[in-house]
Scaffold this motif. Structure first.
Motif, PDB file in Angstrom:
ATOM      1  N   UNK A  96      24.228 -17.232  -2.198  1.00 39.60           N
ATOM      2  CA  UNK A  96      22.934 -16.375  -2.378  1.00 39.60           C
ATOM      3  C   UNK A  96      21.762 -17.324  -2.387  1.00 39.60           C
ATOM      4  N   UNK A  97      21.710 -18.500  -2.650  1.00 38.91           N
ATOM      5  CA  UNK A  97      20.736 -19.353  -2.323  1.00 38.91           C
ATOM      6  C   UNK A  97      20.534 -19.961  -0.933  1.00 38.91           C
ATOM      7  N   UNK A  98      21.720 -20.016  -0.195  1.00 34.04           N
ATOM      8  CA  UNK A  98      21.746 -20.358   1.056  1.00 34.04           C
ATOM      9  C   UNK A  98      21.043 -18.911   1.938  1.00 34.04           C
ATOM     10  N   UNK A  99      21.521 -17.942   1.452  1.00 34.14           N
ATOM     11  CA  UNK A  99      21.086 -16.766   1.913  1.00 34.14           C
ATOM     12  C   UNK A  99      19.328 -16.479   1.929  1.00 34.14           C
ATOM     13  N   UNK A 100      19.023 -16.849   1.111  1.00 30.19           N
ATOM     14  CA  UNK A 100      17.537 -17.076   0.634  1.00 30.19           C
ATOM     15  C   UNK A 100      16.953 -18.197   1.707  1.00 30.19           C
ATOM     16  N   UNK A 101      17.544 -19.226   1.715  1.00 27.59           N
ATOM     17  CA  UNK A 101      16.974 -20.289   2.620  1.00 27.59           C
ATOM     18  C   UNK A 101      16.912 -19.868   4.066  1.00 27.59           C
ATOM     19  N   UNK A 102      18.006 -19.039   4.511  1.00 30.96           N
ATOM     20  CA  UNK A 102      17.986 -18.480   5.909  1.00 30.96           C
ATOM     21  C   UNK A 102      16.589 -17.466   5.859  1.00 30.96           C
ATOM     22  N   UNK A 103      16.759 -16.621   5.068  1.00 29.44           N
ATOM     23  CA  UNK A 103      15.587 -15.494   5.093  1.00 29.44           C
ATOM     24  C   UNK A 103      14.395 -16.000   5.122  1.00 29.44           C
ATOM     25  N   UNK A 104      14.060 -17.428   4.661  1.00 29.96           N
ATOM     26  CA  UNK A 104      12.777 -18.066   4.643  1.00 29.96           C
ATOM     27  C   UNK A 104      12.606 -19.077   5.965  1.00 29.96           C
ATOM     28  N   UNK A 105      13.644 -19.070   6.886  1.00 32.45           N
ATOM     29  CA  UNK A 105      13.741 -19.741   8.131  1.00 32.45           C
ATOM     30  C   UNK A 105      13.870 -21.430   7.625  1.00 32.45           C
ATOM     31  N   UNK A 106      14.050 -21.688   6.554  1.00 33.49           N
ATOM     32  CA  UNK A 106      14.225 -23.122   6.133  1.00 33.49           C
ATOM     33  C   UNK A 106      15.763 -23.623   6.647  1.00 33.49           C
ATOM     34  N   UNK A 107      16.541 -22.950   6.707  1.00 39.60           N
ATOM     35  CA  UNK A 107      17.937 -23.060   7.326  1.00 39.60           C
ATOM     36  C   UNK A 107      18.127 -21.957   8.441  1.00 39.60           C
ATOM     37  N   UNK A 108      18.741 -22.554   9.557  1.00 45.44           N
ATOM     38  CA  UNK A 108      19.346 -21.731  10.463  1.00 45.44           C
ATOM     39  C   UNK A 108      20.999 -21.467  10.299  1.00 45.44           C
ATOM     40  N   UNK A 109      21.368 -20.368  10.326  1.00 45.86           N
ATOM     41  CA  UNK A 109      22.746 -20.129  10.561  1.00 45.86           C
ATOM     42  C   UNK A 109      23.395 -20.133  11.719  1.00 45.86           C
ATOM     43  N   UNK A 110      24.592 -21.033  11.849  1.00 53.37           N
ATOM     44  CA  UNK A 110      24.911 -21.473  13.369  1.00 53.37           C
ATOM     45  C   UNK A 110      26.078 -20.526  13.503  1.00 53.37           C
ATOM     46  N   UNK A 111      27.152 -20.411  12.840  1.00 53.34           N
ATOM     47  CA  UNK A 111      28.381 -19.697  12.940  1.00 53.34           C
ATOM     48  C   UNK A 111      28.405 -18.626  11.721  1.00 53.34           C
ATOM     49  N   UNK A 112      28.520 -17.419  12.041  1.00 59.32           N
ATOM     50  CA  UNK A 112      28.681 -16.699  11.075  1.00 59.32           C
ATOM     51  C   UNK A 112      29.739 -15.492  11.392  1.00 59.32           C
ATOM     52  N   UNK A 113      30.301 -14.499  10.131  1.00 55.85           N
ATOM     53  CA  UNK A 113      31.184 -13.417  10.478  1.00 55.85           C
ATOM     54  C   UNK A 113      30.275 -12.401  11.081  1.00 55.85           C
ATOM     55  N   UNK A 114      30.953 -11.794  12.234  1.00 60.52           N
ATOM     56  CA  UNK A 114      30.125 -10.609  12.770  1.00 60.52           C
ATOM     57  C   UNK A 114      30.015  -9.289  11.890  1.00 60.52           C
ATOM     58  N   UNK A 115      31.188  -9.262  11.171  1.00 60.74           N
ATOM     59  CA  UNK A 115      31.338  -7.891  10.292  1.00 60.74           C
ATOM     60  C   UNK A 115      30.119  -7.952   9.176  1.00 60.74           C
ATOM     61  N   UNK A 116      29.711  -8.978   8.529  1.00 62.76           N
ATOM     62  CA  UNK A 116      28.825  -8.864   7.411  1.00 62.76           C
ATOM     63  C   UNK A 116      27.531  -9.932   7.313  1.00 62.76           C
ATOM     64  N   UNK A 117      27.894 -10.763   8.524  1.00 58.78           N
ATOM     65  CA  UNK A 117      26.795 -11.962   8.505  1.00 58.78           C
ATOM     66  C   UNK A 117      26.954 -13.124   7.559  1.00 58.78           C
ATOM     67  N   UNK A 118      28.301 -13.083   7.148  1.00 61.99           N
ATOM     68  CA  UNK A 118      28.568 -14.261   6.279  1.00 61.99           C
ATOM     69  C   UNK A 118      28.782 -15.429   7.008  1.00 61.99           C
ATOM     70  N   UNK A 119      27.746 -16.623   6.312  1.00 66.44           N
ATOM     71  CA  UNK A 119      27.544 -17.586   7.168  1.00 66.44           C
ATOM     72  C   UNK A 119      28.710 -18.807   6.825  1.00 66.44           C
TER      73      UNK A 119
END
Length: 519
Positions: A96-119
């Motif tokens: 959840x903390x990582x998702x928050x960092x991604x939503x704030x553009x502080x971290x970029x997701x590289x590989x994630x599961x297409x079904x639900x976006x799990x990074x």
């Protein structure tokens, strides 16, 4: 292309002002393109100069290395940054903390599961990295040289190690909390005389991808003596370590250890029984340890264990082995990966063990390509817990899916993945469910199942809530709306999602209204 010069369109380079507007739009998306920090703005404009006014370069700046999310979460847990909160386990809090960092553009997701976006992996933008380095220096979070590379010193608190890192400056260090090896297949130099041997303050130690090789510069006995003296250690990572054949009995001294990662250690042949004396262990990973044939008896003592990867189902006659029935007291288990070995047996009194794990959310069954009739019959009789949300079935040699892979048995399942089976031909009648029992599955993955025969209409009928399908090398699938021979994807159109969401809300409203009338 052979066109005339006057037909070629040459886009002009962006001016400094135009470049900054585009850069801000990308880098500060969470604040609508506004940079409120003057120091950050100065750093950003320095990075912008490297782009030379090229729009694509401005949008894609940042080619740093990927970081595995599981590894990152383990580091956070080990350092004590993340911990269990209420009913949420530490790993869920970390994600959840990582998702928050991604939503704030502080971290970029590289590989994630297409079904639900799990990074699965992430990286950091150059500009954010520059900002973090500045903060790290100011707060003494880690020691960095003039090129912003990690360096060892008496004041180091966190250290990333490569072949070029000099460890002697650590002499006298009493503050080091985390040491992470970042160079694969490094033959670590370690004897009791090196400065690192005197560091006792570590909470996080990751020696993944190194090589144990006895020499005048390395002594395995000495490194284990040092590791087991680290009484504050909460995370020990030894993933894919070459020539690691066993752990010492003294591992029990790490009474504060929460995460132990030994996955992919191909040479690991045994674990000491003293591993069951680690009272705070929440993650044990021995997945893909191909030389390991069983885990030691007594794992049920690990009462706080939440994730267990690579549990080897042993032969019935293997002495001192932990059997499936011995796991029944692990009430906190959320993730379980079962590995079937040559000779693995599931006894009659073990068939209902899994259904007792009421907290279990993810189950992986690696069926080990076992095709003998007795074993397949026992696998058919397993009883999974109703709580499962994700199920992975791999290397299964039956002609029909097990009858317990059915909506009435797994009514909370959201994601199903079946991989690597040349024998699997049909989905069982139970798989299709009935008008009263339909799957709640939203994501489906079918890979390397060349003989599986099922139609798209059958899948859609059994899984009305399906939103995403991934298919690979399943040549016998019929009438699918995506490619099946190579790699294909299907995603439910947005308008259908909106319609189904509206129907669900309407049904909830009617149910609520009905309850009010009854009351």
């Amino acid at each position: 292309m052979g066109v005339e010069e006057e037909q070629i369109h040459r886009p002009k380079l962006l001016s400094d002002e135009e470049g900054w507007l585009l850069f801000s739009k990308v880098a500060f998306a969470s604040s609508k393109g506004k940079c409120k920090d003057p120091e950050l703005k100065r750093v950003g404009k320095g990075i912008l100069k490297k782009c030379g006014g090229l729009p694509l370069a401005i949008k894609t700046i940042g080619e740093d290395s990927e970081i595995e999310v599981d590894q990152l979460a383990n580091w956070w847990i080990g350092e004590g940054f993340i911990y269990k909160k209420g009913r949420k386990i530490a790993r869920k809090m970390a994600l959840e903390c990582l998702s928050e960092l991604i939503s704030r553009c502080l971290v970029e997701a590289v590989r994630k599961r297409n079904y639900d976006g799990r990074v699965y992996s992430c990286k950091m933008h150059d500009m954010i990295r520059e900002m973090i380095i500045r903060v790290a220096k100011r707060e003494s979070f880690s020691s960095l040289d003039d090129q912003n590379a990690n360096k060892a010193s008496i004041h180091s608190r966190r250290l990333g190690v490569t072949n070029e890192t000099l460890l002697q400056p650590l002499h006298g260090n009493s503050k080091l909390r985390a040491l992470l090896v970042t160079k694969a297949n490094w033959i670590i130099g370690f004897t009791r005389q090196v400065a690192l041997a005197q560091v006792k303050s570590l909470r996080v130690l990751d020696l993944s991808l190194i090589k144990f090789e006895e020499s005048s510069q390395f002594c395995e006995e000495d490194i284990w003596r040092w590791i087991t003296s680290l009484r504050r250690l909460a995370y020990l990572g030894l993933r894919d370590v070459e020539n690691l054949t066993k752990l010492p009995r003294s591992i029990k001294k790490l009474w504060g250890l929460q995460v132990l990662v030994l996955g992919e250690c191909k040479d690991l042949k045994q674990l000491p029984r003293t591993i069951t004396a680690l009272p705070k262990l929440i993650v044990l990973d021995v997945g893909n340890c191909t030389s390991l044939s069983y885990l030691p008896r007594g794992l049920s003592k690990l009462s706080h264990l939440q994730e267990l990867y690579g549990f080897k189902i042993p032969n019935a006659t293997t002495p001192n082995a932990c059997h499936l029935r011995d796991l029944k007291d692990l009430r906190e288990l959320r993730v379980l990966q079962l590995d079937v070995m040559e000779g693995s047996m599931i006894e009659e009194d073990e068939l209902t063990v899994l259904e007792q794990f009421q907290q279990l959310r993810m189950l992986t069954v690696n069926a080990g390509n076992r095709n003998d009739k007795v074993f397949l019959e026992s696998l058919e009789k397993l009883s999974p817990p109703e709580s499962l949300e994700e199920l992975y079935l791999m290397h299964f040699c039956g002609h029909t899916t097990p009858s317990w892979i059915a909506p009435e048995m797994l009514d909370r399942l959201q994601y199903l993945c079946i991989e690597d089976s040349n024998e699997l031909q049909y989905m069982s009648d139970h798989f299709r469910g009935s008008d009263e029992n339909k799957w709640k599955i939203e994501g489906l993955c079918l890979k390397y199942l060349p003989n599986l025969e099922v139609t798209w209409d059958e899948i859609r009928s059994a899984m009305p809530g399906l939103k995403y399908v991934e298919v690979s090398h399943c040549n016998s699938l019929k009438s699918f709306t995506c490619a099946v021979k190579n790699i294909g994807f299907w995603r439910k159109p947005e308008e259908e999602n909106e319609e189904s969401d509206a129907v669900s809300l309407l049904e909830e409203h009617h149910q609520s209204h009905h309850k009010d009338e009854m009351n």
